[in-house]
Scaffold this motif. Sequence first.
Motif, PDB file in Angstrom:
ATOM      1  N   ARG A 147       0.825  -1.217   0.000  1.00  0.00           N
ATOM      2  CA  ARG A 147       0.000   0.000   0.000  1.00  0.00           C
ATOM      3  C   ARG A 147       0.858   1.266   0.000  1.00  0.00           C
ATOM      4  N   PRO A 148       1.947   1.319   0.770  1.00  0.00           N
ATOM      5  CA  PRO A 148       2.768   2.544   0.732  1.00  0.00           C
ATOM      6  C   PRO A 148       3.313   2.849  -0.662  1.00  0.00           C
ATOM      7  N   GLU A 149       3.659   1.822  -1.409  1.00  0.00           N
ATOM      8  CA  GLU A 149       4.152   2.042  -2.774  1.00  0.00           C
ATOM      9  C   GLU A 149       3.036   2.529  -3.679  1.00  0.00           C
ATOM     10  N   LEU A 150       1.858   1.951  -3.527  1.00  0.00           N
ATOM     11  CA  LEU A 150       0.711   2.389  -4.328  1.00  0.00           C
ATOM     12  C   LEU A 150       0.343   3.835  -4.005  1.00  0.00           C
ATOM     13  N   GLN A 151       0.485   4.201  -2.761  1.00  0.00           N
ATOM     14  CA  GLN A 151       0.191   5.582  -2.370  1.00  0.00           C
ATOM     15  C   GLN A 151       1.216   6.555  -2.947  1.00  0.00           C
ATOM     16  N   ARG A 152       2.461   6.119  -3.048  1.00  0.00           N
ATOM     17  CA  ARG A 152       3.476   6.965  -3.686  1.00  0.00           C
ATOM     18  C   ARG A 152       3.083   7.257  -5.136  1.00  0.00           C
ATOM     19  N   LEU A 189       1.640  11.059  -7.158  1.00  0.00           N
ATOM     20  CA  LEU A 189       2.408  11.690  -8.237  1.00  0.00           C
ATOM     21  C   LEU A 189       1.591  12.815  -8.871  1.00  0.00           C
ATOM     22  N   LYS A 190       2.114  14.021  -8.865  1.00  0.00           N
ATOM     23  CA  LYS A 190       1.356  15.187  -9.353  1.00  0.00           C
ATOM     24  C   LYS A 190       1.711  15.552 -10.794  1.00  0.00           C
ATOM     25  N   TYR A 194       0.665  -0.890 -11.762  1.00  0.00           N
ATOM     26  CA  TYR A 194       0.793  -2.278 -12.208  1.00  0.00           C
ATOM     27  C   TYR A 194       2.194  -2.827 -11.932  1.00  0.00           C
ATOM     28  N   LYS A 195       3.219  -2.014 -12.141  1.00  0.00           N
ATOM     29  CA  LYS A 195       4.585  -2.481 -11.913  1.00  0.00           C
ATOM     30  C   LYS A 195       4.816  -2.845 -10.444  1.00  0.00           C
ATOM     31  N   VAL A 196       4.247  -2.067  -9.548  1.00  0.00           N
ATOM     32  CA  VAL A 196       4.340  -2.400  -8.123  1.00  0.00           C
ATOM     33  C   VAL A 196       3.695  -3.763  -7.868  1.00  0.00           C
ATOM     34  N   LEU A 197       2.493  -3.953  -8.396  1.00  0.00           N
ATOM     35  CA  LEU A 197       1.756  -5.193  -8.156  1.00  0.00           C
ATOM     36  C   LEU A 197       2.452  -6.394  -8.793  1.00  0.00           C
ATOM     37  N   ASP A 198       2.928  -6.229 -10.012  1.00  0.00           N
ATOM     38  CA  ASP A 198       3.588  -7.329 -10.713  1.00  0.00           C
ATOM     39  C   ASP A 198       4.891  -7.715 -10.019  1.00  0.00           C
TER      40      ASP A 198
END
Length: 689
Positions: free
Chosen positions: A138-143, A147-148, A322-326
Amino acid sequence: MRFKTFARVFWAPGALSALLLTSCATSSQSQDSGTQAAANKLGVEVKNFDTSVRPQDDFYKYVNGNWVKTTQMPSDRARYGTFIELADKSEAALKLIIEEAAAVKDRQKGSDTQKVGDLYESFMDTQRIETLGVEPVRPELQRVAALKSADELPELLAHFYRSGVQSPLMVFVGQDAKQSTRYIVYANQSGLGLPDRDYYFKQEPRFTEVRAAYQAYVEKLLTLAGEKDAAAAAKAIVALETTLAEKSWDRVKNRDREATYNLKTVDELEQLTPGFSFKRYLKAVGAEATPGVIVRQPDYFQALAQVLKSTPLPVLKQYLTYKVLDSYAPLLSKGFEEAHFAFRGRTLQGQEEIRPRWKRAVATVEEGLGEVVGKLYVERNFSPESKKRMKELVDNLRVAFKQGIDQLEWMSPATKAQAQDKLSKFNVKIGYPDKWRDYSKLEVVAGDLVGNVKRATAFEVQHDLDKLGKPIDRTEWGMTPQTVNAYYSSTMNEIVFPAAILQPPFFNPEADDAVNYGAIGGVIGHEISHGFDDQGSRSDGDGNLRDWWTAEDKKAFEQRTGMLVEQYNGFKPIDAMTVNGKLTLGENIGDLSGLTVAYKAYQLSLDGKPAPVIEGFTGDQRFFFGWGQIWRSLFRDDYMRQMLLTDSHSPGPYRVNGVVRNMPEFYKAFDVKQGDPSWLPPEQRVKIW
């Protein structure tokens, strides 16, 4: 998840195949000791022979045909053979070591036992993993969600590099190929979720099916993570990767060490990628101490900057999500794990079942704490006598290679002198490191599987970054002792043989020398020959990329290697797909030259005396049996497709038949005559070293 990997290997990364050599005698308990001793001395598994095939017709099938007919592919494997069997043996030995650590109740915090035990148990704790679901990432997904703008990408991608998440670029620290006394940062293309750029473009039905399955896989991961319109996102992600694939260099071009050496200052690299600040990226990675950057594919990076700038921010965020999840799916709850295996194991490689969890847990410990468990592996499984005997074999191969250089009719004295200088400077490492890695700064936390893998990845990254500005560490190994493999490093100019490969059928202390010279001798010769293959030969004895050839000698060399390319282009393992002679050239040179010099070394070892005939086989026949039996292998069709597109090694049958038909010694040993399938006219046979 991504731990440290190394480029130059005898087999392919992730494709270790192996077998434990057994007696060729029957299993009868009444067998007399003399017969058993003779069988051990022979060192050849004649039960695997298919005597319905003549060695002159198909030597690989003659030596391995019965094994191929009777061996069932394990359901959790995409390929199987000698390397895998030995890897299984190594894995079982590691399991004992790791489970002993896990069985200790009060493990002292920070100790090797605590780290090994807690990392293993964190992988085996399926109940906790299932309860956590996607929360560990989750912390990676939140990063990503935070992203702005694309301007913030340098810091985010740098973070992902340190935490093991794939992105469209990667960097690594290595020796400067033209100044091998210093470390430097290399920049390399990345970002594709399919095994190779060609998977995005080949129009054959199977590749069309794979692309559809890949898009469904991307959609599945996003759905599991709660993406609202996962189908549309998956389509956009695959389209973005297809654009990246179009800009990517193919594998043949990426083998070219001159083409991929493009030294730039950080400021020059910044100018190459307008809109993406490499200066900020390197600072966030922690690589500010680099003396420059060697950009392997400059036009890719130039195009990447434009792609990142023109891609809508929502699509970039979907891609990075997706890259985080994969990257972490195998460590997450069952839905993610099963989706990952269904595509990457079953669809891409043809595996029927996922590997048992304990095996995946052992692999995770081995990758994260390799030399911790490796030290114990060596203590229990590798004898000083084996190391001593191996050193003798290496020394003999070097003498044979030295003589072989002097006897080359196509090479001038000037180039021979340079080649001899390089050979004299070869370093050899056998069994295990003289200095073991220090893992004291790596924190392993009970129950935190994803965190443990992230910290292990960051630990490896920092280990490499810490080299910048320091002298070259010539004690370091690129493989663990328990790895069934070997490698040559062009910048170190060294050959390395881990302990796990130094056992039957590669190295059998009880067997006659002929088989050992054909097997481990061929492996030694293969690695030495990498220093003189089409790419290794571009470096000198100090590991520096420079041209030490005369123009005439280089032309003669390329004429011979070109013939080898054409030979291997003609091999067709599956469907309409053939071996890529240019992609596999370095390994094919290693095989042919390696076995040639191993044969020479075997003859020198006889000291003019005739080789004994054992069980009816001559010394020369047993020599070739030794080489033939180490390459027995099975491949699933989908894995073979992937191998032909991505692997710089030829499939096992051609590492045997493709080599022996170029060696006059084979013709003599097995009475090969014109008209036999193994026959090549003398003018078409290739001899390089």
